[in-house]
Motif scaffolding. Structure first.
Motif, PDB file in Angstrom:
ATOM      1  N   GLY A 104       0.829  -1.209   0.000  1.00  0.00           N
ATOM      2  CA  GLY A 104       0.000   0.000   0.000  1.00  0.00           C
ATOM      3  C   GLY A 104       0.856   1.249   0.000  1.00  0.00           C
ATOM      4  N   VAL A 105       1.894   1.247   0.849  1.00  0.00           N
ATOM      5  CA  VAL A 105       2.786   2.401   0.940  1.00  0.00           C
ATOM      6  C   VAL A 105       3.445   2.654  -0.410  1.00  0.00           C
ATOM      7  CG1 VAL A 105       4.959   3.220   1.910  1.00  0.00           C
ATOM      8  CG2 VAL A 105       3.224   2.208   3.393  1.00  0.00           C
ATOM      9  N   TRP A 111       2.120   6.916  -7.284  1.00  0.00           N
ATOM     10  CA  TRP A 111       1.143   7.516  -8.191  1.00  0.00           C
ATOM     11  C   TRP A 111       1.379   8.985  -8.554  1.00  0.00           C
ATOM     12  CZ3 TRP A 111      -1.660  11.663  -6.604  1.00  0.00           C
ATOM     13  CH2 TRP A 111      -1.697  11.884  -5.227  1.00  0.00           C
ATOM     14  N   PRO A 112       1.983   9.822  -7.655  1.00  0.00           N
ATOM     15  CA  PRO A 112       2.112  11.227  -8.069  1.00  0.00           C
ATOM     16  C   PRO A 112       2.905  11.408  -9.361  1.00  0.00           C
ATOM     17  CG  PRO A 112       2.486  11.048  -5.725  1.00  0.00           C
ATOM     18  CD  PRO A 112       2.432   9.649  -6.250  1.00  0.00           C
TER      19      PRO A 112
ATOM     20  N   LEU B  16       6.853   6.724   7.178  1.00  0.00           N
ATOM     21  CA  LEU B  16       6.158   6.411   5.931  1.00  0.00           C
ATOM     22  C   LEU B  16       4.804   7.107   5.880  1.00  0.00           C
ATOM     23  CD1 LEU B  16       7.029   2.639   5.495  1.00  0.00           C
ATOM     24  CD2 LEU B  16       7.931   4.593   4.243  1.00  0.00           C
ATOM     25  N   PHE B  17       4.126   7.139   7.040  1.00  0.00           N
ATOM     26  CA  PHE B  17       2.817   7.786   7.046  1.00  0.00           C
ATOM     27  C   PHE B  17       2.955   9.283   6.761  1.00  0.00           C
ATOM     28  CE2 PHE B  17      -0.734   9.939   9.069  1.00  0.00           C
ATOM     29  CZ  PHE B  17      -1.791   9.268   8.474  1.00  0.00           C
ATOM     30  N   ILE B  22       2.278  13.877   3.071  1.00  0.00           N
ATOM     31  CA  ILE B  22       2.782  15.017   2.301  1.00  0.00           C
ATOM     32  C   ILE B  22       2.334  14.915   0.837  1.00  0.00           C
ATOM     33  CG2 ILE B  22       4.881  16.100   1.395  1.00  0.00           C
ATOM     34  CD1 ILE B  22       6.214  15.427   4.056  1.00  0.00           C
ATOM     35  N   LEU B  23       2.316  13.692   0.316  1.00  0.00           N
ATOM     36  CA  LEU B  23       1.912  13.526  -1.077  1.00  0.00           C
ATOM     37  C   LEU B  23       0.396  13.576  -1.247  1.00  0.00           C
ATOM     38  CD1 LEU B  23       4.414  10.834  -2.375  1.00  0.00           C
ATOM     39  CD2 LEU B  23       4.499  13.293  -2.612  1.00  0.00           C
ATOM     40  N   VAL B  24      -0.338  13.117  -0.242  1.00  0.00           N
ATOM     41  CA  VAL B  24      -1.787  12.988  -0.424  1.00  0.00           C
ATOM     42  C   VAL B  24      -2.541  14.258  -0.030  1.00  0.00           C
ATOM     43  CG1 VAL B  24      -3.828  11.753   0.389  1.00  0.00           C
ATOM     44  CG2 VAL B  24      -1.785  10.480  -0.245  1.00  0.00           C
TER      45      VAL B  24
END
Lengths: 293, 308
Positions: A104-105, A111-112, B16-17, B22-24
């Motif tokens: 998932g990570v 995707w970006p 990781l979270f 930051i990306l989401v």
């Protein structure tokens, strides 16, 4: 070397011709045209181009605006590369531990790459907009705290953040692949010797992916110099007061808005030399100096 | 590795979270804005929970930017780039790997050099070529005196002209003129054992038959990888379509998107329709992101093997 060949060279000529034709028309010819224009000046009343030698370059290099554009581009390239690669490297090192939720990570960090530059530009322009969205709250609390529409430094910061966001995934993919190509026996051996996770990262994994690091530095720098148009064009249009007038954007502005073909061609040549130098540097030094084994 | 590291595991998950966040988060904020009315978007303090206007805004953006036409055009552009690249690259790599002629390496280098200079840095002269794709040949004829010769002998004035502005050909062709795929195919073709070529020859297969019935089926995974990347690249084109397309009938999605928000230096204090613009952003993002997520395995592989 390969021994079994087909002998029919007519077929060979036939299959390579389409590609060579397209490359000639859309790559080699335009590149040589750029050289021609860079060393000539179009006559104002028609009548062909006049040879002017290095005059276009001399004019360009004595122009403060051009040097400003170069400076802004370098700042942009170095900052986006450092931000994106630093973040990608840390994330790849920890993602490579492959704890629960690894798949998932990974997809969440990949995707970006697929988001179009203008979409990123527009999204960040909205987010950093001084009068709408999140930033407006900061301005409400501290007046004039953040205003990329008027303040050049703010605008450049905003463009750099958007550019870095765009680059993270690419570096992450390569770092992860690099880490996963490290032979498992090496990390296992050091684990047996009592090296803990962080120690292994620092002493085994990081040194072994230096080739990937150098490769990505060059690729990211090249990309920041050449592929920044979409972001600048949608976020700031080079403004305010040319604070984000990156080299690629300036070429576009001078060539297509200002119709100064010779000036734009001279700028293109300088940018080409820069890109070629970076690529050459990579081939010549980076690939040779850094070894896996 | 088998060792108990409970604290480090928590740290790992946190890092990781944070990275994911930051990306989401930017995209989350886009979704929020796309689901609100304009007054809600402009509200201070900002409303950080999605509203109920998402469908309405998506529809409005779809109509406002004429995405029906633009999507068709973008799809044609992306498909053209994918197909053109797959076919040309396969043919060229085939021609330089499986034939014995002196020009193999020169041709390889000629193609390889195109990797160095992206379209952006030679944009001005490429535009001039697109305005008349036959101008290189015209110039050659002029310089060598052949056009003068033809003019003198037959009285015909040589004026070659093929305008590619506002056409699909013009959109696609310059984007296909790079070495990306050729390199990938070449590396794959070099791994094909000689015995396979010999066996095919022994069975009486000519070069084209060998290409069609053995090489192409063997390189399906490579093609999938290349196709994924080229689709994303093609779909996301911005500068080139912005330049050569002036006729809205040929416009592409990414360019149209940027027109949803007027330039900040020229707006006379008008508030842009941010809610529509953000809905448009979502619409334009979606296809390539979906392709990358669905084709993840091939995409990653292709990216790493092509150097871009």
């Amino acid at each position: 070397m390969r021994r079994a060949y087909f002998k029919n060279n007519w077929v060979a000529a036939l299959v390579v011709t389409p590609q060579l034709l397209i490359i000639f028309i859309f790559f080699y010819w335009p590149t040589s045209q750029a050289l021609y224009w860079a060393f000539t000046l179009e006559q104002p009343w028609g009548g062909g181009n006049e040879w002017v030698g290095f005059e276009n370059f001399r004019y360009l290099l004595s122009d403060d605006r051009y040097w400003h554009s170069v400076w802004v581009s370098v700042v942009y390239a170095v900052c986006t590369t450092a931000l994106a690669m630093g973040m990608a490297l840390i994330l790849a090192l920890f993602a490579d531990r492959q704890l629960r939720g690894y798949k998932g990570v990974r997809i969440g960090l990949i995707w970006p790459y697929a988001v179009a530059a203008p979409a990123i530009g527009l999204a960040f322009r909205f987010i950093f907009n001084p009068s709408a969205g999140v930033a407006s709250y900061l301005n409400y609390a501290f007046p004039d705290f953040w205003n990329p529409v008027m303040n050049g430094d703010h605008a450049l910061t905003m463009v750099i953040i958007a550019g870095a966001w765009k680059q993270v995934s690419y570096s992450f993919i390569f770092f992860l692949a690099g880490l996963q190509s490290i032979p498992r026996s090496l990390t296992e051996a050091s684990a047996m010797d009592g090296a803990r996770v962080m120690r292994r990262m620092w002493d085994i994994q990081l040194p072994l992916i230096t080739p990937t690091v150098f490769f990505l530095v060059i690729i990211n720098l090249t990309d920041s110099f050449t592929d920044s148009f979409g972001i600048v064009s949608t976020m700031t249009s080079g403004g305010p007061a040319r604070a984000t007038n990156l080299m690629v954007y300036k070429i576009y502005e001078d060539g297509f808005r200002g119709l100064d073909y010779s000036g734009a061609a001279a700028q293109s040549i300088i940018l080409m030399l820069l890109v070629v130098a970076l690529t050459f540097f990579q081939f010549k030094y980076v690939e040779r100096r850094v070894h896996y084994s | 590795m088998i060792e108990r590291t409970p604290i480090l595991n928590i740290v790992t998950h946190t890092i990781l979270f944070t990275g994911l966040a930051i990306l989401v988060v930017p995209i989350y904020l886009v979704i929020v804005a796309a689901s609100q009315t304009l007054p809600d978007v402009m509200a201070i303090p900002a409303k950080l929970l999605p509203g109920d206007q998402l469908i309405v805004n998506l529809k409005a953006a779809w109509v406002e930017a004429e995405f029906a036409t633009k999507f068709t055009n973008t799809l044609i552009l992306a498909t053209g780039v994918v197909v053109g690249k797959l076919v040309l690259a396969a043919l060229t790599a085939f021609g330089i790997v499986f034939f014995d002629h002196r020009l193999r390496m020169p041709i390889f280098w000629m193609v390889f050099i195109t990797l160095m200079l992206p379209l952006e840095v030679r944009i001005v002269p490429t535009y001039a070529v697109a305005a008349n794709a036959l101008s290189p040949f015209q110039s050659i004829l002029d310089v060598t005196g052949i056009s003068w010769l033809i003019n003198a002998t037959t009285g015909v004035e040589v004026a070659l002209n093929w305008n590619l502005l506002n056409s699909y050909t013009g959109l696609i062709m310059p984007l296909v003129a790079t070495a990306t795929g050729t390199f990938l195919y070449r590396q794959f073709f070099l791994t094909i054992p000689d015995e396979l070529v010999e066996a095919a020859k022994m069975d009486g297969a000519g070069p084209l038959r060998f290409l069609r019935e053995i090489l192409i089926p063997l390189s399906v995974t490579n093609m999938a990888a290349l196709a994924t990347i080229m689709f994303v690249v093609g779909w996301n084109q911005y500068l080139w379509p912005l330049l050569i397309i002036t006729d809205p009938a040929y416009g592409v999605a990414a360019v149209e998107l940027s027109r949803l928000v007027p330039n900040m230096n020229t707006t006379g204090g008008d508030i842009p329709n941010w809610h529509w613009a953000m809905a448009g952003t979502l619409i334009v993002m979606l296809p390539p992101v979906a392709v990358v997520i669905l084709m993840q395995r091939w995409f990653v592989r292709g990216l790493i093997n092509t150097d871009k």
